[in-house]
Design a protein around this motif. Sequence first.
Motif, PDB file in Angstrom:
ATOM      1  N   ASN A 105      23.637 -12.444 -41.926  1.00 14.41           N
ATOM      2  CA  ASN A 105      23.936 -11.785 -40.652  1.00 14.41           C
ATOM      3  C   ASN A 105      23.902 -12.748 -39.471  1.00 14.41           C
ATOM      4  OD1 ASN A 105      21.199 -11.927 -39.981  1.00 14.41           O
ATOM      5  ND2 ASN A 105      20.858  -9.733 -40.141  1.00 14.41           N
ATOM      6  N   GLN A 106      23.080 -13.796 -39.515  1.00 10.76           N
ATOM      7  CA  GLN A 106      23.082 -14.766 -38.418  1.00 10.76           C
ATOM      8  C   GLN A 106      24.397 -15.541 -38.395  1.00 10.76           C
ATOM      9  OE1 GLN A 106      20.898 -13.400 -36.356  1.00 10.76           O
ATOM     10  NE2 GLN A 106      20.540 -15.459 -35.651  1.00 10.76           N
ATOM     11  N   MET A 107      24.925 -15.863 -39.560  1.00 12.57           N
ATOM     12  CA  MET A 107      26.211 -16.549 -39.624  1.00 12.57           C
ATOM     13  C   MET A 107      27.318 -15.617 -39.120  1.00 12.57           C
ATOM     14  SD  MET A 107      28.021 -18.514 -42.786  1.00 12.57           S
ATOM     15  CE  MET A 107      28.595 -17.057 -43.632  1.00 12.57           C
ATOM     16  N   THR A 108      27.251 -14.346 -39.518  1.00 15.48           N
ATOM     17  CA  THR A 108      28.226 -13.359 -39.043  1.00 15.48           C
ATOM     18  C   THR A 108      28.159 -13.247 -37.530  1.00 15.48           C
ATOM     19  OG1 THR A 108      28.107 -12.093 -41.080  1.00 15.48           O
ATOM     20  CG2 THR A 108      28.886 -10.918 -39.133  1.00 15.48           C
ATOM     21  N   LEU A 109      26.934 -13.229 -37.009  1.00 10.23           N
ATOM     22  CA  LEU A 109      26.738 -13.094 -35.562  1.00 10.23           C
ATOM     23  C   LEU A 109      27.352 -14.276 -34.828  1.00 10.23           C
ATOM     24  CD1 LEU A 109      25.349 -11.231 -33.460  1.00 10.23           C
ATOM     25  CD2 LEU A 109      23.411 -12.786 -33.573  1.00 10.23           C
ATOM     26  N   LYS A 110      27.074 -15.490 -35.272  1.00  3.77           N
ATOM     27  CA  LYS A 110      27.556 -16.685 -34.571  1.00  3.77           C
ATOM     28  C   LYS A 110      29.024 -16.972 -34.862  1.00  3.77           C
ATOM     29  CE  LYS A 110      23.788 -17.606 -32.469  1.00  3.77           C
ATOM     30  NZ  LYS A 110      23.708 -17.400 -31.040  1.00  3.77           N
ATOM     31  N   SER A 111      29.392 -16.961 -36.136  1.00  5.35           N
ATOM     32  CA  SER A 111      30.756 -17.360 -36.505  1.00  5.35           C
ATOM     33  C   SER A 111      31.783 -16.270 -36.257  1.00  5.35           C
ATOM     34  CB  SER A 111      30.808 -17.758 -37.976  1.00  5.35           C
ATOM     35  OG  SER A 111      29.986 -18.859 -38.206  1.00  5.35           O
ATOM     36  N   GLY A 112      31.382 -15.020 -36.404  1.00 10.80           N
ATOM     37  CA  GLY A 112      32.335 -13.930 -36.225  1.00 10.80           C
ATOM     38  C   GLY A 112      32.234 -13.278 -34.872  1.00 10.80           C
ATOM     39  N   VAL A 113      31.104 -12.685 -34.596  1.00 12.62           N
ATOM     40  CA  VAL A 113      30.945 -11.892 -33.375  1.00 12.62           C
ATOM     41  C   VAL A 113      31.009 -12.773 -32.125  1.00 12.62           C
ATOM     42  CG1 VAL A 113      29.404 -10.330 -32.128  1.00 12.62           C
ATOM     43  CG2 VAL A 113      29.594 -10.147 -34.608  1.00 12.62           C
ATOM     44  N   GLU A 114      30.206 -13.831 -32.089  1.00  8.09           N
ATOM     45  CA  GLU A 114      30.164 -14.673 -30.887  1.00  8.09           C
ATOM     46  C   GLU A 114      31.510 -15.328 -30.616  1.00  8.09           C
ATOM     47  OE1 GLU A 114      27.714 -18.563 -30.000  1.00  8.09           O
ATOM     48  OE2 GLU A 114      26.434 -16.793 -29.726  1.00  8.09           O
ATOM     49  N   MET A 115      32.158 -15.849 -31.646  1.00  8.42           N
ATOM     50  CA  MET A 115      33.470 -16.477 -31.440  1.00  8.42           C
ATOM     51  C   MET A 115      34.492 -15.478 -30.913  1.00  8.42           C
ATOM     52  SD  MET A 115      34.011 -19.209 -34.579  1.00  8.42           S
ATOM     53  CE  MET A 115      35.644 -18.554 -34.783  1.00  8.42           C
ATOM     54  N   THR A 116      34.473 -14.261 -31.442  1.00  5.71           N
ATOM     55  CA  THR A 116      35.433 -13.241 -31.002  1.00  5.71           C
ATOM     56  C   THR A 116      35.161 -12.831 -29.568  1.00  5.71           C
ATOM     57  OG1 THR A 116      35.624 -12.464 -33.285  1.00  5.71           O
ATOM     58  CG2 THR A 116      36.453 -11.006 -31.558  1.00  5.71           C
TER      59      THR A 116
ATOM     60  N   VAL B 197      34.367  -7.445 -23.638  1.00  5.78           N
ATOM     61  CA  VAL B 197      33.393  -7.537 -24.727  1.00  5.78           C
ATOM     62  C   VAL B 197      33.595  -6.368 -25.695  1.00  5.78           C
ATOM     63  CG1 VAL B 197      30.931  -7.428 -25.297  1.00  5.78           C
ATOM     64  CG2 VAL B 197      31.709  -8.897 -23.431  1.00  5.78           C
ATOM     65  N   GLU B 198      33.850  -5.180 -25.158  1.00  7.54           N
ATOM     66  CA  GLU B 198      34.107  -4.017 -26.016  1.00  7.54           C
ATOM     67  C   GLU B 198      35.376  -4.229 -26.847  1.00  7.54           C
ATOM     68  OE1 GLU B 198      32.208  -1.605 -26.776  1.00  7.54           O
ATOM     69  OE2 GLU B 198      30.961  -1.052 -25.088  1.00  7.54           O
ATOM     70  N   LYS B 199      36.405  -4.855 -26.260  1.00  9.16           N
ATOM     71  CA  LYS B 199      37.636  -5.151 -27.010  1.00  9.16           C
ATOM     72  C   LYS B 199      37.336  -6.103 -28.162  1.00  9.16           C
ATOM     73  CE  LYS B 199      40.790  -4.650 -23.105  1.00  9.16           C
ATOM     74  NZ  LYS B 199      41.608  -5.392 -22.137  1.00  9.16           N
ATOM     75  N   ALA B 200      36.502  -7.101 -27.896  1.00 12.21           N
ATOM     76  CA  ALA B 200      36.128  -8.056 -28.938  1.00 12.21           C
ATOM     77  C   ALA B 200      35.381  -7.354 -30.070  1.00 12.21           C
ATOM     78  CB  ALA B 200      35.271  -9.175 -28.341  1.00 12.21           C
ATOM     79  N   LEU B 201      34.448  -6.477 -29.713  1.00 13.41           N
ATOM     80  CA  LEU B 201      33.693  -5.751 -30.734  1.00 13.41           C
ATOM     81  C   LEU B 201      34.605  -4.827 -31.533  1.00 13.41           C
ATOM     82  CD1 LEU B 201      30.371  -4.939 -28.865  1.00 13.41           C
ATOM     83  CD2 LEU B 201      30.860  -6.827 -30.432  1.00 13.41           C
ATOM     84  N   ALA B 202      35.584  -4.225 -30.861  1.00 13.06           N
ATOM     85  CA  ALA B 202      36.539  -3.355 -31.556  1.00 13.06           C
ATOM     86  C   ALA B 202      37.364  -4.163 -32.570  1.00 13.06           C
ATOM     87  CB  ALA B 202      37.454  -2.666 -30.544  1.00 13.06           C
ATOM     88  N   GLU B 203      37.614  -5.432 -32.252  1.00 11.54           N
ATOM     89  CA  GLU B 203      38.378  -6.281 -33.165  1.00 11.54           C
ATOM     90  C   GLU B 203      37.556  -6.628 -34.413  1.00 11.54           C
ATOM     91  OE1 GLU B 203      39.911 -10.839 -33.128  1.00 11.54           O
ATOM     92  OE2 GLU B 203      40.605  -9.606 -31.448  1.00 11.54           O
ATOM     93  N   ILE B 204      36.282  -6.892 -34.236  1.00 10.23           N
ATOM     94  CA  ILE B 204      35.451  -7.322 -35.371  1.00 10.23           C
ATOM     95  C   ILE B 204      34.812  -6.155 -36.122  1.00 10.23           C
ATOM     96  CG2 ILE B 204      33.257  -7.682 -34.160  1.00 10.23           C
ATOM     97  CD1 ILE B 204      33.467 -10.489 -35.854  1.00 10.23           C
ATOM     98  N   ARG B 205      34.700  -5.015 -35.477  1.00 12.73           N
ATOM     99  CA  ARG B 205      34.034  -3.851 -36.087  1.00 12.73           C
ATOM    100  C   ARG B 205      34.606  -3.458 -37.459  1.00 12.73           C
ATOM    101  NH1 ARG B 205      33.295  -0.979 -31.701  1.00 12.73           N
ATOM    102  NH2 ARG B 205      31.095  -1.480 -31.573  1.00 12.73           N
ATOM    103  N   PRO B 206      35.938  -3.420 -37.657  1.00 10.13           N
ATOM    104  CA  PRO B 206      36.455  -3.031 -38.980  1.00 10.13           C
ATOM    105  C   PRO B 206      35.962  -3.937 -40.121  1.00 10.13           C
ATOM    106  CG  PRO B 206      38.205  -2.973 -37.355  1.00 10.13           C
ATOM    107  CD  PRO B 206      37.015  -3.598 -36.689  1.00 10.13           C
ATOM    108  N   PHE B 207      35.764  -5.225 -39.846  1.00  6.60           N
ATOM    109  CA  PHE B 207      35.266  -6.138 -40.868  1.00  6.60           C
ATOM    110  C   PHE B 207      33.819  -5.800 -41.221  1.00  6.60           C
ATOM    111  CE2 PHE B 207      38.561  -8.474 -38.548  1.00  6.60           C
ATOM    112  CZ  PHE B 207      39.425  -8.764 -39.601  1.00  6.60           C
ATOM    113  N   LEU B 208      33.017  -5.493 -40.199  1.00 10.16           N
ATOM    114  CA  LEU B 208      31.622  -5.116 -40.441  1.00 10.16           C
ATOM    115  C   LEU B 208      31.553  -3.784 -41.178  1.00 10.16           C
ATOM    116  CD1 LEU B 208      30.109  -6.058 -36.952  1.00 10.16           C
ATOM    117  CD2 LEU B 208      30.034  -7.407 -39.057  1.00 10.16           C
ATOM    118  N   GLN B 209      32.381  -2.837 -40.758  1.00 10.18           N
ATOM    119  CA  GLN B 209      32.368  -1.512 -41.376  1.00 10.18           C
ATOM    120  C   GLN B 209      32.823  -1.562 -42.831  1.00 10.18           C
ATOM    121  OE1 GLN B 209      34.695   0.666 -38.473  1.00 10.18           O
ATOM    122  NE2 GLN B 209      32.853   1.323 -37.370  1.00 10.18           N
TER     123      GLN B 209
END
Length: 79
Positions: A53-64, A10-22
């Motif tokens: 942010n809900q779309m980001t959460l489902k489409s980006g974060v959850e999928m990753t 899960v941390e690896k997934a967040l590390a992958e998506i974090r740069p887009f959020l940042q």
Amino acid sequence: MTSDELKSNVEKALAEIRPFLQSDGGDITLLSIDNENSVKVRLEGNCVDCSVNQMTLKSGVEMTIKKYAPQIEEVVNVV
């Protein structure tokens, strides 16, 4: 998959998506993994007030996260 492996994935997934959020002035923090199938996160910075942010959460974060940990059924943003 052990609990430690699940958290690592899960941390690896967040590390992958974090740069887009940042890049939009936001970030994300892992709060917990419950019952090895539900992930609680906190969207931060510009992500808090973002109208999509809900779309980001489902489409980006959850999928990753599901890519790294397929047993995860849901990702919930804790405000």
